[in-house]
Structure formats: C-alpha cells, structure tokens
Design an enzyme around this catalytic site. Structure first.
Site: not given
Length: 522
Positions: A126, A185, A187, A279
């Site tokens: 995105d 994610d 990282d 989530d």
C-alpha cells in the site's frame, strides 16, 4: 483602591474553596479513592489468577503438543501423492512505505521450508512512495526469478488500511485454492521451520482456527524504552496469551506471526475495518463461532520494537483505542451468543475486555497520577496503605516476571508505564465514546539498521535543532501537577508520598521534553 481590594479578594477565593472543599471535593475524592482501590483489587485478582495458571502449566508440563494432536508433516504413504499431502498455504505480507525492512520480511517469507508448489507468497504493498513501491516490486521479481511463487499486489487507495488490504487480497482467484493463510507484518522474520511447526496443529485438529507464535525482539537492547516494551510484551505473551490458550482456547490474535484456517476466517465474516484492531475483531468473531486458538510460546518470530517515542506513542494509541471501541461494538453480541459457554463469555467480556483493555488503562493513570496526588492537597482523604503500596507493588512484580533479565529495571518500568497510561487512558475513552480520532491509523515506523548507519555528530546536531518539536504538553502539564503535589507533601504532608510524586514528576518531564527513545537524523 485596587490594593485595598486585594485582601478581600483573597478572602473571597479562600472562602469559596472552603465552601466547596467540604461538601463537594472531599466526598468526590473519597469516592474516587474507593473506586480506584476496588479496580486495583480486581486487577490484582486477575494477575494472581493468571500467575497460578502459568505456574500450574509449568508444574504439570502441559504443552500444546500434549493438549492437541500434533504430528510432523509427511509426504504420505503413497509416493505418487508427493507434496499434495501438504495443505496449500498463502503467506501475506502487508506493508506501507517499508523502505528499511521490506527485504528482510520478503526474504524470510520466501525462505520458509515448504513444498514450492504448495505455497504462495503475497506481498500487499500500500506504499504511497513511488521509490519504495519500485524497490518492493523489484525485490518480488528477484525472488520470482528464483522460482518462488510470489505475487505483488497493490491498490488504488488505502481504504480500510491493513484490514482493507487483507480483505482485497483474499479476493484474488488463486487464493481459492489455499487452505491456510500465514500473516507477517513487514518487520517480521519467520524462521524456515515456522510452517512445519505450526501447520500440523491445523491439519490434525479440525476445530482449531488459529495458531499464534510468540514475538522475539531483535532490538530490545537498543535503548531503555525498548527494554521497557520488552518487559510489557513478554508478560503479554508468556502469561496472558498462554493462559487464554490453555484455559479457554481463546486470546487476541496479534495481527502477525500467526496462521489462520481460511474456512474459519471466512465463516467469521472475514476482515473488517470498523476498528483499528482488525486482528482482535476477527479473533473475537471466530471464537463466537466456536473455533479454538492455540498459542505456541516456543515458536518465536523475530521482529522490531518501535524505538522512537513518536512511533511508540501512536502504536499505543491504536492498541488502546481499538480494543475499547471493539468492546463497545461487540459486548452485546458476545452476551447474546449461543455457541459458546457462559464461562467463556465471562472470560471474554470481563477478563479480556473490561479488565485488561479498559480498567487497566484508566485506573493506572487516574489513580496513580491524579487521585493519589490530589489526596496530598486534601489531607482529609486518606488512601489505605494496602491500596496505594501493597497492591501496586504486587501487581508490578507479577507483571515483570516474564523478563527476568530486566527485573532490576522494575522501578523505571513502573514509572514509564504510568507515563504511557496518560495516552492509553485518553485513547481508551476515545474508543469507548467513539470520538473523532477513534479510527486514526498511523503505521508504526520501523528503522531497521537506520540508527546504526547514522553518525553520532549529525544526530547531536539534529537533536539541538529539533528540541522544540519534541515538546509534549500533556506530559509537561502532568509533570508540573505532580511536582506541585510533591513539594506540598514535603512541606505539609505527614506521609512519604513525595518520594513517588517527585520521581513520577521527573519521568513525565523527561518524556515531556522528548528525551526518550532513539533520535534519528533525516
């Protein structure tokens, strides 16, 4: 003439204060003390309960592999079947302008040990920075040339943020062939054996919807602030998630480092962007459908903690505001649900939401940073010693046992948690009241190796130039209030509150002038 009015004016103010103090201030403050002490006792009971459960699990040696069926994945008895015995896994990596870490996460996902024809890596970009977008696309193409089935997906807008990206990603045709979806994610760096250790729970137990791994922090030693975060998150994973998994087979999905059964995800209604904790929203809805969750404490995924105060503050706002808002939206739905037991409903409503997501944030700031200091100014109101000393001390000690190497930092941790409770309490009220910033989403900044590549001299120069930009008025205001109360306690008090008040005032002041976390040059 003006000078003659001053004494009379002082008497008027003093008289008004005395008139209000007795019938209004004192009763309100006493009620606040009783309410805060009661909430503190509720938190203590919750902490002790979870400590007992964790201790029992350790003594009994109860592990997920013994509680559920688990067998290593095999190619099957039929040699011709080959990799078809493995479920089709979709690996999703949502990202937004992740210049510093995109290579790490994509590389780790592409390095997962799983049959190449039974895995699809889906990068959901995105990014609004065209340079970053091109870098991510080139990285995906590089792995594709190595034979990895990797898909680079973008959108024309950021509607729904992460939830919107994940929702759109599930609409692609090739996803229909997938059985499971693993989410990381940008990282996060899973080890190659991540799928081989987590997927068997889903293959051999058809009632399990989610397998959640634990986070392992690669930059916990970067600064004192990251050490404080490690202590809080270690407790969350080693205690809260462990207890939820072993007792009610329910806990909040952490949004990453987990594997979902796609059929369960769809049955629960898929991804929704009505809050900033998509989530947790999905996890609660799936649990209400009767699905079970498993937490694997020995399966760790490396990731990065936010090391700048700005990033950490935005993250904590999202993590506090979202659950409170979700609680408001779902409490009646949970109560009316017919598929789960009464005890599970009580656990979700009272323990998971009310105590941990509402009471814990509010009482920490209101009691320790507002009410106790106010009792110094109004000595008619007393806080019982067990309520202001013993209960907080026990709660604090139980909260840091998850990180034995940092026990010596417990005082710094407690002071820092009280400072952050300002933002958490404010965010909780915003979520409960659905204020205008309830759905504010700021992506947590990841630095990767940025800090290591900056020259100290340049960083110092940046520090001097940007000092005015790092002032936080809320923290400075609370620091002034605590300092005044501390000085009043020294001069007129008959207890030792000033020790706590002055230490807490210093903590608020340090954060208020921005002298916390890592300083990064541009």
């Amino acid at each position: 003439m003006a000078a003659a009015l001053l004494p009379g004016t002082r008497i008027t103010f003093s008289g008004a204060w005395q008139q209000v103090r007795g019938p209004v201030i004192v009763p309100l403050l006493r009620a606040s003390v009783l309410l805060c002490v009661a909430m503190s006792a509720m938190l203590l009971a919750e902490k002790v309960y979870m400590a007992v459960v964790v201790l029992a699990l350790r003594l009994l040696g109860r592990r997920p592999e013994l509680q559920y069926r688990w067998e290593p994945m095999r190619d099957g008895d039929d040699p011709e079947l080959g990799s078809a015995a493995y479920p089709m896994v979709l690996v999703q990596i949502p990202m937004y302008n992740e210049r510093e870490v995109y290579q790490l996460s994509i590389g780790a996902a592409c390095g997962l040990s799983w049959p190449s024809d039974r895995i699809i890596v889906q990068v959901l970009d995105d990014s609004t920075d065209p340079v970053v977008k091109e870098l991510v696309q080139v990285e995906c193409q590089r792995w594709a040339r190595k034979g990895v089935n990797i898909k680079y997906e973008t959108r024309n807008n950021r509607r729904g943020y992460k939830a919107g990206a994940l929702k759109e990603a599930m609409k692609h045709g090739y996803v229909k062939d997938c059985d499971l979806v693993a989410i990381f994610d940008a990282d996060f760096q899973p080890e190659p054996d991540f799928l081989s250790r987590s997927v068997p729970f889903l293959v051999h137990n058809p009632d399990i919807a989610l397998v959640q791994a634990r986070w392992k922090f690669v930059n916990a030693d970067e600064c004192l602030m990251t050490r404080m975060q490690e202590m809080s998150l270690d407790y969350h994973f080693k205690v809260e998630q462990e207890v939820g998994s072993s007792t009610y087979a329910f806990f909040g999905f952490n949004g990453t480092a987990g594997v979902w059964r796609i059929s369960a995800l769809n049955e629960a209604g898929g991804w929704k962007d009505r809050t900033t904790v998509e989530d947790m929203d999905l996890a609660v809805r799936a649990s209400l459908k009767g699905w079970k969750f498993v937490y694997l404490g020995d399966l760790k995924v490396k990731n990065e903690l936010p090391s700048t105060f700005k990033a950490f503050r935005y993250q904590q706002h999202r993590w506090s505001c979202g659950p409170a808002n979700l609680f408001r939206k779902m409490v009646m739905e949970i109560i009316r649900n017919k598929k789960v037991t009464l005890w599970k409903k009580i656990h979700v409503v009272y323990n998971f939401f009310f105590l941990r997501k509402v009471v814990a944030h509010i009482v920490t700031f209101v009691f320790y940073c507002l009410v106790i200091p106010a009792t110094v100014l109004v000595p008619e109101v007393e806080v019982p010693k067990w309520g202001c000393v013993y209960i907080p001390a026990i709660i604090t000690l139980l909260s840091v046992v998850g990180t034995p190497r940092s026990v010596h930092l417990v005082i710094f941790w407690a002071l820092f948690e009280n400072v952050m409770s300002l933002h958490r309490a404010k965010a909780t009220f915003i979520g409960l009241l659905e204020a205008h910033t309830v759905n504010e989403w700021v992506v947590t900044e990841k630095l990767g190796d940025t800090v290591k590549t900056k020259m100290p001299s340049k960083a110092l120069k940046k520090l001097r130039i940007g000092i005015g930009e790092r002032l936080h008025l809320w923290e400075l205001g609370v620091a002034a209030y605590l300092f005044i109360c501390g000085c009043y306690s020294i001069s007129f008090g008959n207890n030792h509150y000033f020790i706590f008040l002055l230490m807490q005032s210093i903590a608020f002041f340090i954060v208020g002038v921005g002298y916390v976390g890592t300083f990064v040059t541009q």
